[in-house]
Write a protein that holds these residues in place. Sequence first.
Motif, PDB file in Angstrom:
ATOM      1  N   TYR A  81      -5.000  13.410  -6.351  1.00 51.17           N
ATOM      2  CA  TYR A  81      -3.678  14.194  -6.016  1.00 51.17           C
ATOM      3  C   TYR A  81      -2.842  13.201  -5.130  1.00 51.17           C
ATOM      4  N   PRO A  82      -3.399  12.650  -4.131  1.00 49.16           N
ATOM      5  CA  PRO A  82      -2.641  11.713  -3.353  1.00 49.16           C
ATOM      6  C   PRO A  82      -2.271  10.498  -4.022  1.00 49.16           C
ATOM      7  N   ILE A  83      -3.068   9.844  -5.019  1.00 50.39           N
ATOM      8  CA  ILE A  83      -2.852   8.587  -5.690  1.00 50.39           C
ATOM      9  C   ILE A  83      -1.650   9.038  -6.751  1.00 50.39           C
ATOM     10  N   TYR A  84      -1.631  10.255  -7.414  1.00 47.29           N
ATOM     11  CA  TYR A  84      -0.745  11.005  -8.188  1.00 47.29           C
ATOM     12  C   TYR A  84       0.737  10.914  -7.487  1.00 47.29           C
ATOM     13  N   TYR A  85       0.555  11.446  -6.340  1.00 46.12           N
ATOM     14  CA  TYR A  85       1.756  11.781  -5.581  1.00 46.12           C
ATOM     15  C   TYR A  85       2.383  10.265  -5.171  1.00 46.12           C
ATOM     16  N   LEU A  86       1.501   9.665  -4.404  1.00 42.10           N
ATOM     17  CA  LEU A  86       2.032   8.214  -3.618  1.00 42.10           C
ATOM     18  C   LEU A  86       2.616   7.460  -5.143  1.00 42.10           C
ATOM     19  N   SER A  87       2.228   7.456  -6.211  1.00 44.31           N
ATOM     20  CA  SER A  87       2.542   6.496  -7.173  1.00 44.31           C
ATOM     21  C   SER A  87       3.904   7.010  -7.751  1.00 44.31           C
ATOM     22  N   LYS A  88       4.089   8.506  -7.804  1.00 43.93           N
ATOM     23  CA  LYS A  88       5.445   8.859  -7.928  1.00 43.93           C
ATOM     24  C   LYS A  88       6.351   8.592  -7.157  1.00 43.93           C
ATOM     25  N   GLN A  89       5.994   8.420  -5.723  1.00 35.78           N
ATOM     26  CA  GLN A  89       6.917   8.024  -4.780  1.00 35.78           C
ATOM     27  C   GLN A  89       7.336   6.587  -4.758  1.00 35.78           C
ATOM     28  N   ALA A  90       6.262   5.793  -5.489  1.00 38.72           N
ATOM     29  CA  ALA A  90       6.463   4.420  -5.359  1.00 38.72           C
ATOM     30  C   ALA A  90       7.126   3.922  -6.902  1.00 38.72           C
ATOM     31  N   GLY A  91       7.388   4.987  -7.566  1.00 39.93           N
ATOM     32  CA  GLY A  91       7.788   4.716  -8.826  1.00 39.93           C
ATOM     33  C   GLY A  91       7.009   4.038 -10.093  1.00 39.93           C
ATOM     34  N   LEU A  92       5.642   4.106  -9.704  1.00 42.38           N
ATOM     35  CA  LEU A  92       4.572   3.364 -10.402  1.00 42.38           C
ATOM     36  C   LEU A  92       3.920   4.762 -11.352  1.00 42.38           C
ATOM     37  N   TYR A  93       4.330   5.796 -11.076  1.00 38.96           N
ATOM     38  CA  TYR A  93       3.769   6.942 -12.397  1.00 38.96           C
ATOM     39  C   TYR A  93       3.840   6.744 -13.484  1.00 38.96           C
ATOM     40  N   ASP A  94       2.828   7.163 -14.398  1.00 36.49           N
ATOM     41  CA  ASP A  94       3.030   6.616 -15.860  1.00 36.49           C
ATOM     42  C   ASP A  94       3.040   5.337 -16.182  1.00 36.49           C
ATOM     43  N   THR A  95       2.488   4.510 -15.210  1.00 34.56           N
ATOM     44  CA  THR A  95       2.749   3.017 -15.815  1.00 34.56           C
ATOM     45  C   THR A  95       1.386   2.483 -15.703  1.00 34.56           C
ATOM     46  N   ARG A  96       1.196   1.487 -16.644  1.00 38.08           N
ATOM     47  CA  ARG A  96      -0.163   0.851 -16.618  1.00 38.08           C
ATOM     48  C   ARG A  96      -0.662   0.311 -15.432  1.00 38.08           C
ATOM     49  N   LEU A  97       0.466  -0.206 -14.979  1.00 39.63           N
ATOM     50  CA  LEU A  97       0.015  -0.960 -13.507  1.00 39.63           C
ATOM     51  C   LEU A  97      -0.683  -0.148 -12.505  1.00 39.63           C
ATOM     52  N   SER A  98      -0.200   1.184 -12.511  1.00 40.26           N
ATOM     53  CA  SER A  98      -0.980   2.046 -11.537  1.00 40.26           C
ATOM     54  C   SER A  98      -2.260   2.088 -11.871  1.00 40.26           C
ATOM     55  N   VAL A  99      -2.810   2.246 -12.990  1.00 44.54           N
ATOM     56  CA  VAL A  99      -4.064   2.161 -13.341  1.00 44.54           C
ATOM     57  C   VAL A  99      -4.793   1.060 -13.066  1.00 44.54           C
ATOM     58  N   ILE A 100      -4.112  -0.052 -13.406  1.00 43.82           N
ATOM     59  CA  ILE A 100      -4.794  -1.430 -13.173  1.00 43.82           C
ATOM     60  C   ILE A 100      -5.114  -1.566 -11.720  1.00 43.82           C
ATOM     61  N   ILE A 101      -4.119  -1.121 -10.711  1.00 43.46           N
ATOM     62  CA  ILE A 101      -4.286  -1.424  -9.370  1.00 43.46           C
ATOM     63  C   ILE A 101      -5.514  -0.449  -8.717  1.00 43.46           C
ATOM     64  N   VAL A 102      -5.411   0.845  -9.266  1.00 38.12           N
ATOM     65  CA  VAL A 102      -6.452   1.727  -8.702  1.00 38.12           C
ATOM     66  C   VAL A 102      -7.777   1.381  -9.047  1.00 38.12           C
ATOM     67  N   PHE A 103      -8.099   0.950 -10.401  1.00 39.81           N
ATOM     68  CA  PHE A 103      -9.230   0.529 -10.815  1.00 39.81           C
ATOM     69  C   PHE A 103      -9.667  -0.913 -10.218  1.00 39.81           C
ATOM     70  N   THR A 104      -8.759  -1.630 -10.022  1.00 37.06           N
ATOM     71  CA  THR A 104      -9.250  -3.036  -9.524  1.00 37.06           C
ATOM     72  C   THR A 104     -10.080  -2.846  -8.238  1.00 37.06           C
ATOM     73  N   VAL A 105      -9.405  -1.983  -7.422  1.00 37.27           N
ATOM     74  CA  VAL A 105     -10.174  -1.571  -5.904  1.00 37.27           C
ATOM     75  C   VAL A 105     -11.422  -0.978  -6.330  1.00 37.27           C
ATOM     76  N   VAL A 106     -11.233   0.197  -7.054  1.00 38.63           N
ATOM     77  CA  VAL A 106     -12.582   0.975  -7.420  1.00 38.63           C
ATOM     78  C   VAL A 106     -13.801  -0.022  -7.833  1.00 38.63           C
ATOM     79  N   GLN A 107     -13.487  -0.634  -8.901  1.00 36.98           N
ATOM     80  CA  GLN A 107     -14.687  -1.436  -9.330  1.00 36.98           C
ATOM     81  C   GLN A 107     -15.086  -2.661  -8.470  1.00 36.98           C
TER      82      GLN A 107
END
Lengths: 273, 322
Positions: free
Chosen positions: A121-147
């Motif tokens: 939820y925070p990632i969903y919320y923060l990415s909306k604030q940052a204008g990254l929601y529903d972009t492939r970049l947002s998923v790339i950033i998150v999984f780069t860190v997780v992996q």
Amino acid sequence: MTAVRRYPVLVALIIAALFMVLPFGIVAINAVKSPAEYASNGPLGLPHGLYLDGLKDFWQRVDYGQKLVNSILISGSVAIGAAVLSVLNAYAIGIGRIKGRTWVLAFFVLANMLPQEALVYPIYYLSKQAGLYDTRLSVIIVFTVVQAAFGTYLLSSVLGQFPREIIEAARIDGANKWQVLWRIVVPVSRPTIGVLLVFFFIWTWNEFLLPLVMLISNDNQTVSVALGVLQGQRLMDATMTNAAALLGVLPAIVFFLVFQRTLTRGIAVGAVK
Amino acid sequence: MTVTVERDGRVVRRQRSRTDRPRRPHSSYALFLLPGVLAFLAVIVVPFLMNTGVSFTDWQGVGSPKWSGLANYRELMDDSEFWASFRHSLFMVVAMAAVPTVLGLVLAAALFDFVGKHFGTKVAAVLRACFYLPQVLPIAVAGIVWSWILAPDNGSLNALLKAVGLGSLQRDWLGDPDLALYSVMGVMVWVQIGFPLVVFMAGLQRVDPQLYEAAELDGAGWWRRFGHITLPQIRPEIYVVLLWCTIAALKVFGAVYVLTKGGPGGATDVPSYFSFTTFFEKTQVGYGAAISTVLTVIILVLALIGLKLQTRAEDAEEGLRA
């Protein structure tokens, strides 16, 4: 053990293995049946000839080509990004032996074990604030860190055993830390990094929860999310379901055939350490 | 950044003798950790702290959150849906950790020391590949495959039962509240079995073949060798597999989403799916955050216990060898 007792065990194992791959076979034969044929003979009858319209219809309906491009783009970027991040972290921990490295490592391990539900939820919320929601970049950033959390854990222990003499020799020859990293440590560790790249790619390809939440528009969805959402809506008939299943299975089988050795070797590396 | 490091390094090299260099080398390596740590703070630590914070509020996802203390947690204690979801989690641990580990052990031992020895490693490798295949499949795709195989009318399983004359056993495998959880468990065993199998087979390669030969000469049968050699020798792998699979079982989401959506009537709901619907369908963000916080605490406690057990086992082994 006598031959008489040997074969029943082998046969039992073969039957078990066939049971494992049976679902793939059923999907494959039903994906090439026409709806009429399916209706009259049921799911177990063999197809009479190849009927490819189901596959074609499904491909066009979900714009499968675009989904493939998205999945490849996202998984590929994550694999490379996470590998670079893991190498940098592991260089500091495994070779630099920085102070408090046990704690840093424990931090990465625990981060890797956190359930994504506690971040979503925070990632969903923060990415909306940052204008990254529903972009492939947002998923790339998150999984780069997780992996990278897993990669750091694995590579640190591998680099911890790196032959120090090589590094010492390079330092005496005047190489700085950056040069030692890219000209010596990375090339020597290439097998392990290769394993990580393959794992990161496939794991990201298969991820479901975060991409489901983050990628809502059709143009950005990955293969996994597109198929999962369709299935969740239960809008598909039998032929379409099988077309979807077959098109979802095929990339996985391709990865499997191409990377089988890397995958099993990687599991061995990961499990021992 | 690099330039300073480099110059620093050179100065050090000129002024100090080789022997005392290892005393001050480590400081600048920390710079390599900087990108990783910053990215972690942004993507994992900050969201995690936010989630924990939100769990103490009644936030609905819009407006500013209002502090409500432990209200969400108190509500969880009385929420039968919440307890049911955790009960189902235990079933998932059985299906994704316990059963695959036991089956994986027997299969790995059979493939490694029986098929591999008597029929060649090629045969063993092909069989291993068959068991491992479901592991590379996206869970969404596995869900599509199985929800169609288990479909009530015209599903393959029911068609198969009818074809072999067991039509009376036909069921609505995923739609019957008494059966759905067991059906999902069956699918998860299929998905999961390849992972322990491959890990254990890799582990068995470490085992000294002479141990088996000696045991065989002493007249020990297959099961005795399995119990007295195979199991103790690959104990580290068993720990790792159990830990990873248990954590994966507690987090399971995609399979439930695609197979049953937690239904019928909540019969297959699990904590991660429960928190997902609470977040995004009911938009009770505070309550969803509390659910996921409880889940996180359970997973972290398990992970710490697991890591502790593992290091203790390794220490004990080293002690024995020393």
